[in-house]
Design an enzyme around this catalytic site. Structure first.
Site, PDB file in Angstrom:
ATOM      1  N   GLY A  63      -0.341  16.048   7.942  1.00 46.22           N
ATOM      2  CA  GLY A  63       0.077  14.876   7.180  1.00 46.22           C
ATOM      3  C   GLY A  63       1.572  14.886   6.899  1.00 46.22           C
ATOM      4  O   GLY A  63       2.159  15.934   6.583  1.00 46.22           O
ATOM      5  N   ARG A 116      -4.624  18.067  -5.702  1.00 41.69           N
ATOM      6  CA  ARG A 116      -4.210  18.449  -7.059  1.00 41.69           C
ATOM      7  C   ARG A 116      -4.253  17.265  -8.026  1.00 41.69           C
ATOM      8  O   ARG A 116      -4.219  17.469  -9.244  1.00 41.69           O
ATOM      9  CB  ARG A 116      -2.804  19.052  -7.034  1.00 41.69           C
ATOM     10  CG  ARG A 116      -2.734  20.411  -6.361  1.00 41.69           C
ATOM     11  CD  ARG A 116      -1.330  20.997  -6.455  1.00 41.69           C
ATOM     12  NE  ARG A 116      -1.260  22.374  -5.982  1.00 41.69           N
ATOM     13  CZ  ARG A 116      -1.002  22.732  -4.732  1.00 41.69           C
ATOM     14  NH1 ARG A 116      -0.812  21.804  -3.807  1.00 41.69           N
ATOM     15  NH2 ARG A 116      -0.954  24.004  -4.393  1.00 41.69           N
ATOM     16  N   LEU A 130     -11.474  17.446  -0.135  1.00 40.22           N
ATOM     17  CA  LEU A 130     -11.055  16.388   0.790  1.00 40.22           C
ATOM     18  C   LEU A 130     -10.888  15.047   0.084  1.00 40.22           C
ATOM     19  O   LEU A 130     -11.657  14.693  -0.814  1.00 40.22           O
ATOM     20  CB  LEU A 130     -12.086  16.232   1.917  1.00 40.22           C
ATOM     21  CG  LEU A 130     -12.297  17.442   2.824  1.00 40.22           C
ATOM     22  CD1 LEU A 130     -13.178  17.039   4.009  1.00 40.22           C
ATOM     23  CD2 LEU A 130     -10.992  18.037   3.311  1.00 40.22           C
ATOM     24  N   HIS A 131      -9.874  14.319   0.506  1.00 43.08           N
ATOM     25  CA  HIS A 131      -9.627  12.959   0.011  1.00 43.08           C
ATOM     26  C   HIS A 131      -9.259  12.089   1.208  1.00 43.08           C
ATOM     27  O   HIS A 131      -9.261  12.571   2.360  1.00 43.08           O
ATOM     28  CB  HIS A 131      -8.524  12.963  -1.054  1.00 43.08           C
ATOM     29  CG  HIS A 131      -7.266  13.660  -0.628  1.00 43.08           C
ATOM     30  ND1 HIS A 131      -6.443  13.180   0.373  1.00 43.08           N
ATOM     31  CD2 HIS A 131      -6.706  14.834  -1.035  1.00 43.08           C
ATOM     32  CE1 HIS A 131      -5.421  13.997   0.538  1.00 43.08           C
ATOM     33  NE2 HIS A 131      -5.565  15.026  -0.297  1.00 43.08           N
ATOM     34  N   GLY A 179      -6.559  11.096   2.411  1.00 41.73           N
ATOM     35  CA  GLY A 179      -5.487  11.602   3.284  1.00 41.73           C
ATOM     36  C   GLY A 179      -6.050  12.502   4.374  1.00 41.73           C
ATOM     37  O   GLY A 179      -5.713  12.363   5.563  1.00 41.73           O
ATOM     38  N   HIS A 180      -6.931  13.433   3.971  1.00 39.42           N
ATOM     39  CA  HIS A 180      -7.575  14.300   4.966  1.00 39.42           C
ATOM     40  C   HIS A 180      -8.436  13.468   5.931  1.00 39.42           C
ATOM     41  O   HIS A 180      -8.464  13.725   7.133  1.00 39.42           O
ATOM     42  CB  HIS A 180      -8.480  15.326   4.281  1.00 39.42           C
ATOM     43  CG  HIS A 180      -7.783  16.244   3.321  1.00 39.42           C
ATOM     44  ND1 HIS A 180      -8.045  16.247   1.969  1.00 39.42           N
ATOM     45  CD2 HIS A 180      -6.823  17.182   3.523  1.00 39.42           C
ATOM     46  CE1 HIS A 180      -7.297  17.169   1.385  1.00 39.42           C
ATOM     47  NE2 HIS A 180      -6.535  17.742   2.295  1.00 39.42           N
TER      48      HIS A 180
HETATM   49  P1  AMP Z   1      -4.066  20.435   2.167  1.00 40.11           P
HETATM   50  O1  AMP Z   1      -5.552  20.456   2.099  1.00 40.11           O
HETATM   51  O2  AMP Z   1      -3.422  19.818   0.966  1.00 40.11           O
HETATM   52  O3  AMP Z   1      -3.455  21.744   2.585  1.00 40.11           O
HETATM   53  O4  AMP Z   1      -3.701  19.412   3.336  1.00 40.11           O
HETATM   54  C1  AMP Z   1      -4.272  19.525   4.609  1.00 40.11           C
HETATM   55  C2  AMP Z   1      -3.609  18.539   5.522  1.00 40.11           C
HETATM   56  O5  AMP Z   1      -3.787  17.221   4.990  1.00 40.11           O
HETATM   57  C3  AMP Z   1      -2.090  18.750   5.618  1.00 40.11           C
HETATM   58  O6  AMP Z   1      -1.674  18.494   6.946  1.00 40.11           O
HETATM   59  C4  AMP Z   1      -1.553  17.718   4.669  1.00 40.11           C
HETATM   60  O7  AMP Z   1      -0.245  17.294   4.986  1.00 40.11           O
HETATM   61  C5  AMP Z   1      -2.542  16.596   4.856  1.00 40.11           C
HETATM   62  N1  AMP Z   1      -2.513  15.709   3.697  1.00 40.11           N
HETATM   63  C6  AMP Z   1      -2.641  16.035   2.386  1.00 40.11           C
HETATM   64  N2  AMP Z   1      -2.486  14.954   1.612  1.00 40.11           N
HETATM   65  C7  AMP Z   1      -2.247  13.907   2.441  1.00 40.11           C
HETATM   66  C8  AMP Z   1      -1.996  12.518   2.254  1.00 40.11           C
HETATM   67  N3  AMP Z   1      -1.955  11.959   1.051  1.00 40.11           N
HETATM   68  N4  AMP Z   1      -1.798  11.749   3.356  1.00 40.11           N
HETATM   69  C9  AMP Z   1      -1.822  12.297   4.597  1.00 40.11           C
HETATM   70  N5  AMP Z   1      -2.061  13.597   4.851  1.00 40.11           N
HETATM   71  C10 AMP Z   1      -2.271  14.387   3.789  1.00 40.11           C
END
Ligand code: AMP
Length: 296
Positions: A149, A189, A33-34, A36-37
């Site tokens: 996102g 990543r 998690l970062h 954005g999440h």
């Molecule tokens: P992931 O864990 O990368 O599969 O992402 C999970 C959710 O977080 C997805 O809906 C992504 O679009 C969203 N997400 C990932 N990175 C970001 C970001 N930088 N800003 C906003 N949402 C994000």
């Protein structure tokens, strides 16, 4: 409060049964998690009585085994962040829980929206994997609202199509891309980028910002806009840089309504994607902080 951690669909349903009255908000993730999440979790927290976070690195959406194996897995840290964000339930299933032996069903969204951009580059199996796992997660959680996102813009289009086509009773909420100070979109990543790679990757938001600047000056021709991006990415050799209709993802001759400018590029060991939406009449440019170029 530490969230309740559940690893099976049966336990998830039991945990949610008494908590549905004030609405369930769901944020599906692959963990690591970062911010954005966290921005998605905050939006979910604000609008729902119960917030569910899923952490599942979905093998069926990865093309390369190396990318799947290298994907960061940081569950303990994720649970700590989830606790701070006020998450009530963390659903962290095993691969066997999601894909038990004999599993034979694929949810496949057809047509142009999965054939272009990421679908063209990574192959149809990528969005088949995404649609199948998101369908399974939505059926497991049965949320009132699910949060995605804008960084994964095509994923949002595909998920909205699937939800409409299958009549899944959920509201899909999209939140803006969260960026670091130099404009780089936050991504799990990014932790695999060396400091040198990280500096090189800063060209990505600069390139999108340059296209936004051109767009603000009245440039509406997709080719000119993508040329502007490619010039700023010189030396990086992007997999694709495209301007398409923001809803249908179809090619366009000129930006007359909202368009998606999307790209994918490899930096060091990592494949990065980013995008901006170009809206005639709306100036919504990426702010570039101290380490980014000032195009203003
Ligand atoms: P992931 O864990 O990368 O599969 O992402 C999970 C959710 O977080 C997805 O809906 C992504 O679009 C969203 N997400 C990932 N990175 C970001 C970001 N930088 N800003 C906003 N949402 C994000």
């Amino acid at each position: 409060m530490t969230p309740q951690i559940v690893r099976t669909v049966a336990d998830l349903r039991a945990a949610l049964a008494p908590r549905r009255a004030d609405g369930v908000g769901f944020v599906p993730t692959m963990g690591a998690l970062h911010e954005g999440h966290l921005s998605l979790l905050r939006a979910a927290r604000n609008a729902n009585g119960t917030v569910v976070l899923s952490i599942f690195v979905n093998p069926t959406q990865f093309g390369e085994a190396a990318d799947l194996n290298a994907y960061p897995r940081t569950e303990a840290a994720d649970v700590a962040l989830a606790a701070e964000a006020g998450v009530d339930v963390v659903f962290a299933p095993s691969v066997a829980e999601m894909y038990p032996s004999g599993f034979a069903t694929t949810v496949s969204v057809g047509g142009a929206i999965t054939g272009t951009l990421e679908g063209a580059e990574r192959g149809r199996s990528h969005f088949d994997g995404v649609a199948t796992v998101v369908a399974k997660l939505l059926l497991a959680v049965q949320p009132d609202r699910a949060y995605f996102g804008a960084k994964d813009a095509q994923q949002v289009v595909v998920v909205r199509r699937m939800v409409a086509d299958l009549g899944i009773p959920v509201e899909i909420v999209t939140r803006p891309t969260s960026r670091d100070a130099d404009g780089l979109a936050r991504s799990s990543r990014n932790t695999r980028l060396s400091p040198g790679d990280r500096a090189v990757a800063a060209a990505i938001p600069r390139s999108l910002r340059a296209a936004q600047d051109a767009f603000a000056r009245g440039i509406r021709d997709p080719r000119s806009l993508t040329d502007t991006v490619r010039a700023e990415l010189a030396g990086l050799n992007p997999e694709y840089v495209e301007v398409v209709d923001a809803d249908s993802l179809a090619p366009i001759a000129e930006v007359e309504r909202p368009a998606l400018l999307a790209l994918a590029v490899r930096v060091g060991p990592v494949r990065l994607i980013d995008n901006v939406v170009l809206v005639p009449g709306l100036d919504d440019r990426i702010p570039l902080g101290p380490n980014g170029s000032d195009h203003a």
